[in-house]
Design a protein around this motif. Structure first.
Motif, short mmCIF file in Angstrom:
data_model
loop_
_atom_site.label_atom_id
_atom_site.label_comp_id
_atom_site.label_asym_id
_atom_site.label_seq_id
_atom_site.Cartn_x
_atom_site.Cartn_y
_atom_site.Cartn_z
N ARG A 203 0.86 -1.19 0.00
CA ARG A 203 0.00 0.00 0.00
C ARG A 203 0.89 1.24 0.00
O ARG A 203 2.11 1.12 0.10
N ARG A 204 0.28 2.36 -0.11
CA ARG A 204 1.04 3.61 -0.11
C ARG A 204 1.69 3.83 1.25
O ARG A 204 1.12 3.50 2.29
N PRO A 205 2.90 4.39 1.28
CA PRO A 205 3.55 4.67 2.57
C PRO A 205 2.75 5.72 3.35
O PRO A 205 2.15 6.62 2.77
N ARG A 206 2.76 5.58 4.65
CA ARG A 206 2.03 6.51 5.52
C ARG A 206 3.03 7.41 6.23
O ARG A 206 3.83 6.96 7.05
N VAL A 207 2.98 8.69 5.91
CA VAL A 207 3.85 9.68 6.54
C VAL A 207 3.10 10.33 7.70
O VAL A 207 1.98 10.81 7.53
N PHE A 208 3.70 10.34 8.86
CA PHE A 208 3.02 10.89 10.03
C PHE A 208 4.05 11.41 11.04
O PHE A 208 5.26 11.18 10.89
N GLN A 209 3.54 12.12 12.03
CA GLN A 209 4.38 12.61 13.12
C GLN A 209 3.95 11.95 14.43
O GLN A 209 2.76 11.78 14.68
N LYS A 210 4.94 11.59 15.23
CA LYS A 210 4.67 11.00 16.53
C LYS A 210 5.63 11.62 17.54
O LYS A 210 6.85 11.47 17.40
N TYR A 211 5.07 12.32 18.53
CA TYR A 211 5.87 13.03 19.52
C TYR A 211 6.86 13.98 18.86
O TYR A 211 8.02 14.12 19.29
N GLY A 212 6.41 14.63 17.79
CA GLY A 212 7.24 15.61 17.10
C GLY A 212 8.28 15.02 16.17
O GLY A 212 9.12 15.75 15.62
N GLU A 214 9.34 12.81 12.71
CA GLU A 214 8.85 12.45 11.39
C GLU A 214 9.05 10.95 11.16
O GLU A 214 10.17 10.44 11.27
N LYS A 215 7.96 10.25 10.86
CA LYS A 215 8.03 8.80 10.65
C LYS A 215 7.27 8.42 9.38
O LYS A 215 6.36 9.13 8.94
N VAL A 216 7.68 7.29 8.82
CA VAL A 216 7.03 6.76 7.62
C VAL A 216 6.84 5.26 7.79
O VAL A 216 7.80 4.54 8.10
N ASP A 217 5.62 4.80 7.61
CA ASP A 217 5.30 3.38 7.66
C ASP A 217 5.27 2.83 6.23
O ASP A 217 4.55 3.37 5.37
N THR A 218 6.03 1.77 5.98
CA THR A 218 5.98 1.10 4.68
C THR A 218 5.59 -0.36 4.89
O THR A 218 6.00 -0.98 5.88
N TYR A 219 4.82 -0.90 3.96
CA TYR A 219 4.33 -2.28 4.06
C TYR A 219 4.69 -3.02 2.77
O TYR A 219 4.43 -2.52 1.66
N ILE A 231 5.25 -7.50 5.54
CA ILE A 231 6.32 -7.01 6.39
C ILE A 231 6.16 -5.50 6.57
O ILE A 231 6.03 -4.76 5.60
N GLN A 232 6.19 -5.07 7.82
CA GLN A 232 6.09 -3.65 8.13
C GLN A 232 7.47 -3.12 8.50
O GLN A 232 8.12 -3.63 9.41
N VAL A 233 7.90 -2.10 7.78
CA VAL A 233 9.17 -1.43 8.06
C VAL A 233 8.86 0.03 8.32
O VAL A 233 8.47 0.77 7.41
N GLU A 234 9.01 0.45 9.56
CA GLU A 234 8.78 1.83 9.94
C GLU A 234 10.12 2.54 10.10
O GLU A 234 11.00 2.06 10.80
N LEU A 235 10.25 3.68 9.45
CA LEU A 235 11.50 4.43 9.50
C LEU A 235 11.26 5.80 10.12
O LEU A 235 10.18 6.38 9.97
#
Length: 266
Positions: A203-212, A214-219, A231-235
């Protein structure tokens, strides 16, 4: 000639209404040449306070390009300015319409700029995260366990580049524990799928903020079918700080699991 009482009352009532109407219609004011003039109420210009408030909010909406939540400011400014520019039935132009028009232009300018800045930033972060996540999967498939663990740490916490990682991990008890935990996770499935597996985005990567941050979830999924899960790879992206270059590190590497939500208690 005497008039009936009813006629007198009607006459007096009509005169009172006419006097009240004239008082509502006319407002006394001082003139330059005459001592006292009468002016129509319709000629008095109303003051649109919302126009000046909208202008102030529009000026402060330049912060929309700095933080994404601030995009609410230009939206609020547009609403206030449009409300200030509502139709007026009087003959005189309301005070503040010019300020409302200026605020409307500024709000549209700052709002559109902030939207495109955040959109381009999210797109750039998403593309970079997809590239590094694919490289990380290939690294895990090659069996580079120690290096894969190091890439899960922020740059200041990693071992120096000249160190022999396998030897260093074999001599450190805590590092060996990290290695054992890593081997029991998604690494096993990625390595079993093989180095020739061409992982594809699920699916499309999910760009979000957590506690200030920058994170991106890729599946990722295996199109060959050797691995049926995802497989979930969060960077996480670390910006440049005190001479250090901006850097990515893997903050989560696991097989995607369906979240189990407890039923609500009635």
């Amino acid at each position: 000639m005497n008039q009936p009482e009813s006629s007198k009352s009607l006459f007096l009532g009509g005169a009172a209404k006419a006097t009240a109407a004239s008082r509502e219609k006319y407002v006394p004011r001082m003139g330059e040449e005459s001592a006292l003039e009468e002016v129509l109420v319709e000629d008095v210009a109303p003051v649109r306070i919302s126009a000046f408030v909208g202008l102030l909010v529009a000026i402060s909406s330049f912060t929309a390009a700095v933080a994404k939540p601030m995009l609410v400011l230009p939206v609020l400014a547009i609403a206030l300015c449009l409300f200030a520019l509502r139709k007026h039935d009087g003959r005189t132009k309301p005070v503040g319409t010019l300020a409302a028009r200026i605020g409307l232009v500024l709000a549209c300018l700052f709002g559109s700029t902030g939207f495109f800045v955040h959109h381009l930033k999210s797109r750039t972060l998403g593309n970079q995260a997809v590239y590094f996540a694919r490289q990380y999967l290939e690294l895990a498939a090659r069996g580079e366990e120690s290096l894969a663990i190091e890439l899960q740490k922020t740059k200041p916490n990693r071992q120096v580049a000249t160190m022999q990682l396998n030897e260093a991990y074999s001599q450190d008890e805590s590092a060996m524990e990290q290695l054992e935990n890593f081997r029991s996770g998604a690494y096993v499935d990625v390595k079993k799928a093989g180095l020739d597996t061409e992982w594809e985005l699920d699916r499309r990567p999910r760009v979000f903020q957590k506690y200030g941050r920058e994170k991106v979830d890729t599946y990722w999924r295996d199109p060959s079918g050797k691995f049926n899960g995802v497989i979930q790879v969060e960077l996480e992206w670390s910006p440049a700080y005190e001479g250090e270059e901006a850097d990515w590190h893997v903050s989560l590497f696991q097989v995607e699991r369906e979240l189990i939500v407890a039923p609500s208690v009635l």
